[in-house]
Design an enzyme around this catalytic site. Structure first.
Site, PDB file in Angstrom:
ATOM      1  N   GLY A   1       0.822  -1.210   0.000  1.00 60.01           N
ATOM      2  CA  GLY A   1       0.000   0.000   0.000  1.00 60.01           C
ATOM      3  C   GLY A   1       0.853   1.255   0.000  1.00 60.01           C
ATOM      4  N   THR A   2       1.948   1.222   0.741  1.00 61.54           N
ATOM      5  CA  THR A   2       2.827   2.393   0.812  1.00 61.54           C
ATOM      6  C   THR A   2       3.420   2.709  -0.556  1.00 61.54           C
ATOM      7  OG1 THR A   2       3.340   1.900   3.106  1.00 61.54           O
ATOM      8  CG2 THR A   2       4.870   3.342   1.956  1.00 61.54           C
TER       9      THR A   2
ATOM     10  N   ASN B   1      -7.672   4.368   9.507  1.00 57.69           N
ATOM     11  CA  ASN B   1      -7.255   3.084  10.068  1.00 57.69           C
ATOM     12  C   ASN B   1      -7.435   2.998  11.581  1.00 57.69           C
ATOM     13  OD1 ASN B   1      -5.180   5.127   9.708  1.00 57.69           O
ATOM     14  ND2 ASN B   1      -3.773   3.690  10.665  1.00 57.69           N
TER      15      ASN B   1
ATOM     16  N   GLN C   1      -7.777   0.447   4.067  1.00 57.28           N
ATOM     17  CA  GLN C   1      -8.641  -0.065   5.129  1.00 57.28           C
ATOM     18  C   GLN C   1     -10.063  -0.328   4.641  1.00 57.28           C
ATOM     19  OE1 GLN C   1      -7.703  -1.120   7.954  1.00 57.28           O
ATOM     20  NE2 GLN C   1      -5.676  -0.210   8.150  1.00 57.28           N
TER      21      GLN C   1
ATOM     22  N   GLY D   1      -2.693  -5.911  -0.002  1.00 55.44           N
ATOM     23  CA  GLY D   1      -3.096  -7.307   0.112  1.00 55.44           C
ATOM     24  C   GLY D   1      -3.282  -7.782   1.539  1.00 55.44           C
ATOM     25  N   HIS D   2      -2.330  -7.416   2.402  1.00 57.64           N
ATOM     26  CA  HIS D   2      -2.355  -8.032   3.735  1.00 57.64           C
ATOM     27  C   HIS D   2      -3.444  -7.495   4.660  1.00 57.64           C
ATOM     28  CE1 HIS D   2      -0.231  -5.130   6.501  1.00 57.64           C
ATOM     29  NE2 HIS D   2       0.004  -4.579   5.342  1.00 57.64           N
TER      30      HIS D   2
ATOM     31  N   THR E   1      10.214  -7.902 -12.049  1.00 55.60           N
ATOM     32  CA  THR E   1       9.518  -9.176 -12.241  1.00 55.60           C
ATOM     33  C   THR E   1       8.383  -9.293 -11.232  1.00 55.60           C
ATOM     34  OG1 THR E   1      11.534 -10.187 -13.055  1.00 55.60           O
ATOM     35  CG2 THR E   1       9.826 -11.685 -12.267  1.00 55.60           C
TER      36      THR E   1
ATOM     37  N   CYS F   1       3.140   5.193  24.630  1.00 51.87           N
ATOM     38  CA  CYS F   1       4.095   4.217  25.142  1.00 51.87           C
ATOM     39  C   CYS F   1       4.258   2.996  24.252  1.00 51.87           C
ATOM     40  CB  CYS F   1       3.663   3.744  26.510  1.00 51.87           C
ATOM     41  SG  CYS F   1       3.988   4.979  27.748  1.00 51.87           S
TER      42      CYS F   1
END
Lengths: 400, 285
Positions: free
Chosen positions: A74-75, A153, A181, A202-203, A239, A327
């Site tokens: 995504g980045t 997100n 998201q 994808g993830h 590729t 934190c």
């Protein structure tokens, strides 16, 4: 604790769906050919990539499959969109985004500013909503790109990207949305949209990490981010990550089949979780636009305690979620999203994000609803700001 | 996920001495809800100046709770004088170490202990505040004296370390120059020089084109020619255009296979003597 992990951190990453894994497996073992090769052994892989592309095309109802570019994440998709717009319109020196974007976008701002690009970051109100008048004020003919996430997100708040894209379109300005998201949770329909570019990951969609997609509407000026090869019709060299591309396609297909479940089954679990927690824990506040947010996300602040303690105690019970507390991140300040919303420090430090998926169960929801209140109570009994079931004083009485 | 020691985990999951000590006669209150951690340390000191009981209340992360609880365990049974010697590093050591980003939790403990002892001795907190020195970090409300003390006791040398230990400088970063000054001052007191500031090479004053040409010619005549002459070579300056210096090699150098290495050497010399952006090109015959 014998219980398997109760995973409620799906906005961070998701489980690879078993069907997705099955689909990609042969392309890691048996069919390892290069899709660009002349021989059948490679060529058959190319066909499978074409299939994956049309599956992603279907998920977002794009007009042409050539509008789908596979990337590494995504980045990368976000960076590609931004740098492409800036290179395609070199005379335009401004982009518009929001204060609550993902770091994939926001952390580019200092770099872009050094290159002489002004980065306008739109404000949000205490529910995380944008001010459309402010947007209209900053939108100019010489804006290179507007990039606004489809849904946040951290809080799940959904932004009116279609309306905003239309406004940009009328000024001849490109519009990009980070839908990482939102994909699979909200319907996306590119045939009836004027959004120019969309990033997917994808993830977050039950495919593995390391695969993303950038949709680029036909006719949108485009400059590749990665050069050095003909792949993806010269728009993304390198590729293909074959197995993951195939996984992304399968995940997109599954997401379409399960889209209705998100709005019903997943939402029902989220609502039950949220209701259960709010009923049994005093001084708990839901962050974000409750009327208008992703069906799987619930961001709750537990006042007068700190989020890391909550996470660690939940972790001890095998519950996985995340926090906007300072934190947990290693930084010293709480979440930029909650700060932009003006959430007071009494609450921002103690925020927990629960993000569900179709793999959660009602039994798990009840497990969390039963086990969370004693955790909050325990930490409050340690806190100097809490005494006998009440805060010792009000810190920010104006905030509701 | 933080890499906490088993002892930190144990003191967080099952903290000892939590709560309010009703008959406390030494109370230290530090931190705030805005900053993300706060600690109220309550001690009971008997007539022999011995700490007979201690309790705490903490708002903060796992390691803040663990550090506070560890501190209460450490002080019980000690005299005030003995307890006074406990440093933040002692608290961290007691827990088997803390992640470096979490050292500020141990500093909060030692600050609370100091405040509690001052309270026991009847020292007015306002006077202490005056002694805190100027406010350095606006974001987290950290004063000069605390930074000084922490740098001194923990041998800190960088801003990042100061932030990890005290939080100072972890927000808007505008106080970074002031923190640099404190670090340098403390190390001077320790009798050592520490340079926190990035060394910025002194910029050579801008030259006019004429000055530049004169200096290049001079450098070639006085520095480079003698260098090449040792190997029987010579150099001729052909042209100067912008940053580009066009030269031709004569004598033994002209046919030498290492002509290009020679050019590198010339370039280095000119960059050193004239200015760093010079590019030397070789004229082809």
């Amino acid at each position: 604790m014998d219980r398997e992990v109760v995973y409620m951190d799906n906005n961070a990453t998701t489980m690879v769906a078993p069907e997705v894994f099955e689909e990609m497996k042969p392309y890691l073992t048996q069919f390892y050919g290069n899709p660009s090769s002349m021989h059948t052994f490679g060529g058959q892989v190319g066909k499978k990539i074409t299939e994956a592309r049309s599956r992603v095309q279907a998920l977002i109802n794009a007009e042409h499959d050539t509008e789908i570019i596979f990337t590494s994440c995504g980045t990368e998709s976000n960076s590609t969109a931004i740098f492409s717009a800036l290179q395609a319109y070199p005379d335009r020196k401004e982009i518009i985004t929001t204060r609550v974007e993902h770091p994939a976008i926001l952390s580019l701002a200092p770099y872009l500013e050094k290159q002489g690009i002004a980065v306008v970051q739109l404000k949000v109100d205490k529910h995380g909503r944008l001010d459309m008048e402010e947007y209209a004020h900053f939108l100019k003919d010489d804006t290179a790109l507007v990039t606004i996430m489809t849904a946040n997100n951290e809080t799940g708040t959904i932004f009116p990207v279609e309306e905003m894209a239309k406004m940009a379109n009328e000024r001849g300005v490109l519009f990009h949305t980070d839908a990482v998201q939102a994909a699979g949770k909200l319907p996306i329909n590119m045939k009836e949209s004027c959004i120019n570019m969309i990033s997917l990951s994808g993830h977050k969609l039950h495919a593995p990490k390391g695969i993303g997609t950038l949709y680029v509407r036909r006719g949108t000026k485009f400059r590749p981010f990665m050069r050095g090869g003909h792949q993806e019709r010269n728009r993304r060299a390198g590729t293909e990550n074959v197995a993951s591309v195939i996984a992304m396609g399968k995940a997109a297909e599954l997401a379409m089949t399960h889209l209705d479940d998100e709005g019903s089954k997943v939402k029902a679990m989220r609502d039950r979780l949220e209701k259960g927690i709010l009923e049994s824990v005093p001084r708990a506040i839901v962050n974000g636009d409750v009327e208008n947010r992703l069906p799987n996300t619930s961001n709750i602040s537990f006042e007068f305690i700190e989020g890391e303690g909550i996470l660690l105690l939940m972790n001890d019970l095998n519950i996985a979620s995340s926090s906007g507390s300072a934190c947990t991140s290693g930084s010293l300040e709480p979440s930029h999203v909650l700060r932009a919303m003006g959430v007071p420090f009494t609450a921002a430090h103690g925020s927990i994000r629960f993000s569900l998926s179709r793999y959660n169960t009602m039994e798990e929801i009840d497990y969390v609803v039963d086990n969370l209140p004693p955790i909050i109570e325990k930490l409050r009994s340690i806190s100097p700001f809490w005494k006998d079931g009440n805060p010792i004083m009000e810190f920010d009485p104006d905030y509701k | 996920m933080w890499d906490y020691t088993d002892k930190v985990k144990e003191y967080f999951l099952h903290p000892k001495n939590v709560g309010v000590l009703e008959d406390a006669n030494a109370v230290g209150d530090v931190g705030s809800i805005t900053c993300g951690d706060a600690l109220k340390l309550m001690l009971k000191v008997d007539e022999n100046e011995k700490i007979v009981d201690a309790k705490f209340q903490t708002f903060g992360c796992g390691s803040a709770i663990a550090s506070s609880s560890a501190l209460t365990e450490m002080v019980i049974g000690k005299t005030v004088e003995e307890a006074e010697k406990i440093s933040n590093q002692d608290i961290a050591d007691f827990l088997g170490g803390l992640p470096k980003e979490k050292m500020h939790c141990s500093v909060m403990g030692s600050e609370a202990l100091e405040a509690a002892i001052a309270n026991y001795r009847g020292i007015d907190l306002k006077i202490i505040e005056e002694e805190e020195g100027p406010l350095i970090c606006q974001c987290f409300g950290i004063h000069e004296k605390l930074i000084e003390k922490t740098v001194m006791e923990n041998d800190l040398k960088t801003i990042e370390e100061v932030t990890n230990y005290t939080k100072a400088g972890g927000g808007c970063e505008t106080c970074h120059p002031a923190i640099e000054d404190i670090i340098e001052k403390v190390w001077k007191m320790k009798g050592k020089e520490v340079h926190v500031k990035e060394e910025t090479p002194e910029k050579k004053p801008a030259m006019t084109n004429l000055q530049k040409i004169a200096l290049i010619t001079e450098t070639i005549e006085k520095e480079i020619k003698p260098m090449l002459a040792q190997d029987g070579g010579d150099i001729e300056l052909i042209d100067i255009s912008g940053n580009e210096v066009l030269v031709a090699l004569r004598g033994a150098c002209s046919s030498c296979v290492s002509a290009y290495y020679t050019v590198d050497g010339i370039e280095d010399k000119l960059r050193e003597m004239v200015y760093p952006d010079i590019v030397v090109k070789l004229q082809k015959d």
